[in-house]
Motif scaffolding. Structure first.
Motif, PDB file in Angstrom:
ATOM      1  N   ILE A   6       0.284   4.031  -2.878  1.00 15.87           N
ATOM      2  CA  ILE A   6      -0.044   5.450  -2.684  1.00 15.87           C
ATOM      3  C   ILE A   6       0.970   6.324  -3.420  1.00 15.87           C
ATOM      4  O   ILE A   6       0.617   7.321  -4.052  1.00 15.87           O
ATOM      5  CB  ILE A   6      -0.122   5.778  -1.177  1.00 15.87           C
ATOM      6  CG1 ILE A   6      -1.301   5.007  -0.567  1.00 15.87           C
ATOM      7  CG2 ILE A   6      -0.292   7.271  -0.957  1.00 15.87           C
ATOM      8  CD1 ILE A   6      -1.423   5.115   0.935  1.00 15.87           C
ATOM      9  N   PHE A  19       0.003   6.363  -6.894  1.00 16.49           N
ATOM     10  CA  PHE A  19      -1.100   7.299  -7.091  1.00 16.49           C
ATOM     11  C   PHE A  19      -0.565   8.719  -7.252  1.00 16.49           C
ATOM     12  O   PHE A  19      -1.038   9.486  -8.088  1.00 16.49           O
ATOM     13  CB  PHE A  19      -2.079   7.257  -5.908  1.00 16.49           C
ATOM     14  CG  PHE A  19      -3.081   6.146  -5.994  1.00 16.49           C
ATOM     15  CD1 PHE A  19      -3.394   5.555  -7.213  1.00 16.49           C
ATOM     16  CD2 PHE A  19      -3.738   5.699  -4.865  1.00 16.49           C
ATOM     17  CE1 PHE A  19      -4.328   4.538  -7.297  1.00 16.49           C
ATOM     18  CE2 PHE A  19      -4.684   4.671  -4.937  1.00 16.49           C
ATOM     19  CZ  PHE A  19      -4.969   4.099  -6.155  1.00 16.49           C
ATOM     20  N   GLU A  68       0.787  -1.225   0.000  1.00 14.06           N
ATOM     21  CA  GLU A  68       0.000   0.000   0.000  1.00 14.06           C
ATOM     22  C   GLU A  68       0.826   1.285   0.000  1.00 14.06           C
ATOM     23  O   GLU A  68       0.466   2.236  -0.690  1.00 14.06           O
ATOM     24  CB  GLU A  68      -1.016  -0.016   1.142  1.00 14.06           C
ATOM     25  CG  GLU A  68      -2.241  -0.877   0.825  1.00 14.06           C
ATOM     26  CD  GLU A  68      -1.945  -2.352   0.758  1.00 14.06           C
ATOM     27  OE1 GLU A  68      -1.281  -2.846   1.684  1.00 14.06           O
ATOM     28  OE2 GLU A  68      -2.329  -3.016  -0.216  1.00 14.06           O
ATOM     29  N   PRO A  69       1.931   1.346   0.769  1.00 16.53           N
ATOM     30  CA  PRO A  69       2.747   2.573   0.647  1.00 16.53           C
ATOM     31  C   PRO A  69       3.210   2.805  -0.791  1.00 16.53           C
ATOM     32  O   PRO A  69       3.213   3.941  -1.271  1.00 16.53           O
ATOM     33  CB  PRO A  69       3.927   2.291   1.578  1.00 16.53           C
ATOM     34  CG  PRO A  69       3.385   1.342   2.590  1.00 16.53           C
ATOM     35  CD  PRO A  69       2.414   0.473   1.845  1.00 16.53           C
TER      36      PRO A  69
END
Lengths: 336, 254, 304
Positions: free
Chosen positions: C224, C227, C220-221
């Motif tokens: 992100i 993103f 997830e890091p």
């Protein structure tokens, strides 16, 4: 916002019942010697409060924020930082004396949360749709890393408030029921304020801008200011929820701002349904309740929870609110 | 107070390009109170771009827009709307989840300075309710007040669109193809409404239906490739050889 | 100067990892308008399976194949079971469903491999150093990562721009119905695009594995950050993904190294020490904020 054709009875079930449950459940738990359950219900009330603030901008404003954990954490740290300095008797940031009373920490959490939400809202509202989601997520991650880097406040480990909770107007809050009551009162208050604002011209403008922003401008509105205002109000309320959470746990850490918290808040909003603000309370009851129950069976409860969520999204849109409506109307309610 | 024949909205030498495409090329026109000013031209002539610049949703590259003699070139769309400029959209741009009454109330409210913007329920506000009802009845859709916009028929949406524009008692009305998709009877009714309105305001009408244009308009401006090729009373425009060549003949063809 | 060169290469290497992630995200969004939070889970799948297989067999190459292959397979599976039902939903539904998938995958790897982080080692053959310029030894493996990533991206660029399949993919992003009418099986095309994105994410996970703790939630890091890359570059644009990755990778790496010095120079030692840690971890997000303020739809994004 629609001219409501809801009968009083239905409204009582939809809006009153979840609040009643939250009020009675801790008393029942105490009565059967299960006092350890009280914080579980308090947690539900706190998450309901945060989710309701998200519900407000999501349902009428169309703002899908995946970054509200940031404000949750900010509120928590307003309590943690103030409390640490009050205990140490060292000056807090800006040379202020430490604070350890909810009459200060809760309004301060609201103010700081709302203040940070203004630039965040402005930046995120430069865009719409998927961008908005990604940007709110990214900005929240920035706050998360910022909190991790605060070595003076425990870095990754955060602050353990082993000296105890905030007082309320000087009164000790060591009693779990008292703290629960405070959370419940604030939840009810937030509900009242947000309902009023939804029905007021302010809410109409947000709703209009969600449905057709170009039209609003042609009518003479500048929706951006309203949207940023709503985002800031929402951020402030979530920060108050974070401040309450810090008091429930007597502990704050960057984990309050972990992105999964933002995800959970969204899940709560959708589980409860977008039809009325009380959906946030239903959603918190269902999600946190489900987590508790699953945890009884396995520590790997997320293996069940994850697919369950997928199934709900794919096949049961409308949440609890939609479900209740369907029960009551005897036919499928159109949530579109 | 409205003075007949006073210029209320003026475009002066507007220019707008999108890359190599010249959409508006030296457009000048004057909309006067008490007049219906029709803007016609073949597809792609730049009519919608012109409306957008007058309304303020698009900024011209050069030139000026004047409202009652004052420059509003740098004013945004909302600001112009507050001065008294209303527009209807080519595609009925409504609030799908709101009822007709709520939509018009929202339009009425836009012109107000509210003391209780954050607190008092808007739906119970008589000062919004009454003018909104009035506007709906004026357009003959009073019976649809409680119907959601998304449930209205196409012609009814057009009328709601007009009601929202009128509710704010504008001084200029920009109508972008209000008759598009309407049947014969609906067109005749809406024409009558528009004709009755011009006493109190100036109206700029973009319209494809030439019967409507020549029946309603006091002045016709013909736009081809972003530039004005003729402007004058309908009788003159109808016989203008340039116009016939550039436009009317093409229109017959399609 | 040598330090700068080394850090520059480290930055490029982070950029390559991000690019492998972001290009998949942006392709999937551009073509199916799907916002896929579970893209990080595919990254994690790649890293875990590679660590496990290479640990069991002692062969890094087998680990690489298994990791990338597993990500591809899992991609195909979740596309078939979940994703294809989400293409026509709004982004909120997509976020919630893919959030559910993340919960599942993060817990699943705990269930299968335990909570202790696994190690994915640099293969022996690539564990040495090489002098990029005389006097500046640099790990071979990192250079290989950069080279491999660039090769993959060139191949992807060729696939999208130069081949029949790429034409179909791009046409699909332009007009779903038309391409459907031409007799191309749009469903299979979408599956392929999704699985391709999954493959890239898995590959990123394998290549970056040795620099990270291979543990639950590791995706997830990176997701992100990807993103942030997409927001900076503009959603749906491969060129934007390239530029965005370089901006984020270099800013993050160089910022962490040089920001303390810069702050010390500007504000003196004391203030710098406290501020540098906070600021360098926030730097890329601040860069994103500036880009957004000036270009709301990213550097190469289409408006609206």
């Amino acid at each position: 916002m629609r001219p409501d054709a809801l009968t009083l009875r239905r409204r009582l079930i939809r809006d009153g019942l979840p609040m009643l449950l939250l009020a009675v459940a801790p008393l029942a738990a105490m009565a059967v010697d299960a006092g350890w359950l009280v914080p579980v219900f308090t947690r539900m009330a706190v998450f309901a409060l945060a989710a309701m603030a998200l519900h407000f901008i999501l349902s009428i404003g169309g703002m899908v924020s995946l970054g509200h954990a940031a404000f949750f954490a900010i509120g928590g740290y307003v309590v943690g930082i103030g409390s640490q300095h009050a205990y140490d008797e060292t000056p807090a940031p800006l040379g202020l004396p430490g604070w350890n009373d909810m009459l200060i920490s809760l309004p301060a959490a609201f103010a700081v949360g709302a203040l940070i939400a203004v630039p965040f809202g402005w930046l995120s509202l430069r865009t719409r749709g998927a961008y908005f989601i990604m940007i709110t997520l990214a900005l929240a991650q920035m706050i998360f890393y910022l909190l991790v880097s605060l070595r003076a406040y425990g870095g990754e480990d955060g602050i353990s408030m082993w000296w105890g909770r905030n007082t309320l107007a000087g009164l000790e809050m060591s009693d779990r029921l008292a703290l629960h009551a405070v959370c419940l009162v604030i939840l009810a208050l937030a509900w009242w304020v947000l309902s009023r604002m939804t029905a007021a011209p302010f809410g109409w403008v947000l709703d209009g801008a969600r449905q057709n922003e170009a039209r609003m401008r042609a009518l003479g509105y500048r929706p951006l200011a309203y949207q940023i205002g709503a985002f800031a109000l929402s951020g402030g309320i979530v920060a108050v929820a974070g401040a309450l959470m810090a008091n429930v746990d007597e502990f704050v850490s960057p984990g309050l701002g972990h992105w999964t918290v933002s995800g959970e808040l969204l899940v709560i909003v959708i589980l409860g349904g977008l039809g009325s603000l009380s959906g946030a309370v239903w959603g918190a009851l269902v999600l946190l309740g489900l987590e508790e129950v699953l945890m009884e069976f396995t520590q790997h409860w997320a293996v069940i929870m994850g697919p369950l969520l997928v199934v709900i999204v794919l096949f049961a849109r409308g949440g609890v609110g939609g479900f209740l409506d369907r029960l009551n109307m005897g036919k499928r309610h159109d949530d579109a | 107070m409205t003075t007949p024949d006073a210029p209320v909205l003026e475009a002066r030498d507007l220019h707008k390009s999108f890359g190599a495409l010249v959409a508006t090329n030296g457009l000048s026109l004057t909309v006067r109170t008490g007049q219906i000013h029709a803007l016609i031209g073949p597809n792609g002539a730049g009519k919608s771009t012109a409306i957008a610049q007058l309304a303020g949703s698009l900024r011209p590259d050069a030139g000026e827009v004047l409202f009652s003699g004052h420059s509003v070139t740098r004013l945004d769309e909302a600001g112009r709307a507050r001065l008294g400029l209303a527009r209807s959209f080519q595609i009925s741009a409504l609030f799908p989840e709101m009822t007709a009454l709520e939509s018009v109330m929202l339009a009425v409210q836009a012109g107000r300075r509210h003391h209780a913007r954050f607190w008092k329920p808007a739906s119970a506000d008589d000062s919004l309710l009454e003018p909104a009802r009035q506007a709906l009845y004026t357009l003959g859709i009073g019976h649809l007040a409680r119907t959601r916009a998304s449930d209205l028929a196409h012609g009814q949406r057009r009328l709601l669109e007009m009601a929202m524009a009128l509710a704010r008692e504008p001084r200029v009305l920009l109508l972008d193809e209000p008759m598009a998709g309407l049947g014969f009877v609906e067109t005749r009714n809406l024409s009558a409404v528009i004709h009755a309105l011009k006493a109190d305001m100036g109206i700029l009408l973009v319209e494809h239906d030439m019967d409507v244009v020549f029946r309603l308009a006091d002045v016709v401006t013909v736009l081809v490739d972003g530039a004005v090729i003729a402007s004058g009373p309908p009788s003159v425009i109808r016989d203008d050889p340039d116009v016939r060549r550039a436009y009317l003949s093409e229109d017959d063809a399609c | 100067m040598l330090l700068f060169l080394e850090q520059l290469l480290n930055g490029v290497q982070l950029s390559v990892t991000l690019l492998l992630m972001a290009s998949g995200l942006t392709l999937i969004f551009g073509i199916m308008s799907l916002l896929n939070l579970a893209h990080g889970s595919l990254f994690m799948t790649g890293a875990f399976v590679a660590a496990w297989v290479s640990g069991e067999t002692g062969s890094w190459a087998l680990g690489l194949l298994a990791g990338a292959g597993a990500a591809f397979a899992v991609g195909l599976l979740i596309e078939t079971v979940v994703m294809r039902r989400l293409y026509d939903r709004d982004h909120l539904d997509q976020v919630l469903a893919t959030f559910g998938l993340i919960l599942f995958f993060n817990e699943m790897v705990r269930l299968v491999w335990g909570i202790r982080p696994m190690r994915l080692d640099v293969p022996d053959a690539l564990s040495g150093f090489v002098e990029v310029v005389p006097g500046a030894p640099y790990p071979v493996y990192r250079l290989v990562v950069i080279g491999a990533g660039l090769a993959v991206m060139l191949a992807l660029g060729w696939l999208v721009r130069g081949t029949r399949i790429g034409m179909r993919i791009r046409a699909g992003s332009v007009d779903r119905e038309m391409i459907g009418a031409l007799g191309v099986d749009i469903g299979r095309l979408y599956s392929l695009v999704f699985a391709l994105g999954a493959l890239l994410a898995g590959l990123a996970g394998v290549l970056a594995g040795p620099f990270l703790a291979v543990q639950s939630g590791m995706g997830e890091p990176i997701l992100i950050l990807a993103f942030v890359v997409v927001v900076i570059g503009g959603i749906g644009s491969l060129k934007g993904a390239v530029v965005g990755s370089l901006v984020v990778g270099l800013t993050d790496t160089l910022g962490r190294v040089y920001l303390p010095d810069i702050l010390a120079f500007l504000f003196g030692e004391g203030a710098a020490e406290a501020g540098a840690a906070a600021l360098s971890s926030m730097l890329i997000f601040l860069v994103m904020a500036v880009v957004l303020a000036v270009f709301p739809s990213g550097l190469y994004g289409r408006k609206g």
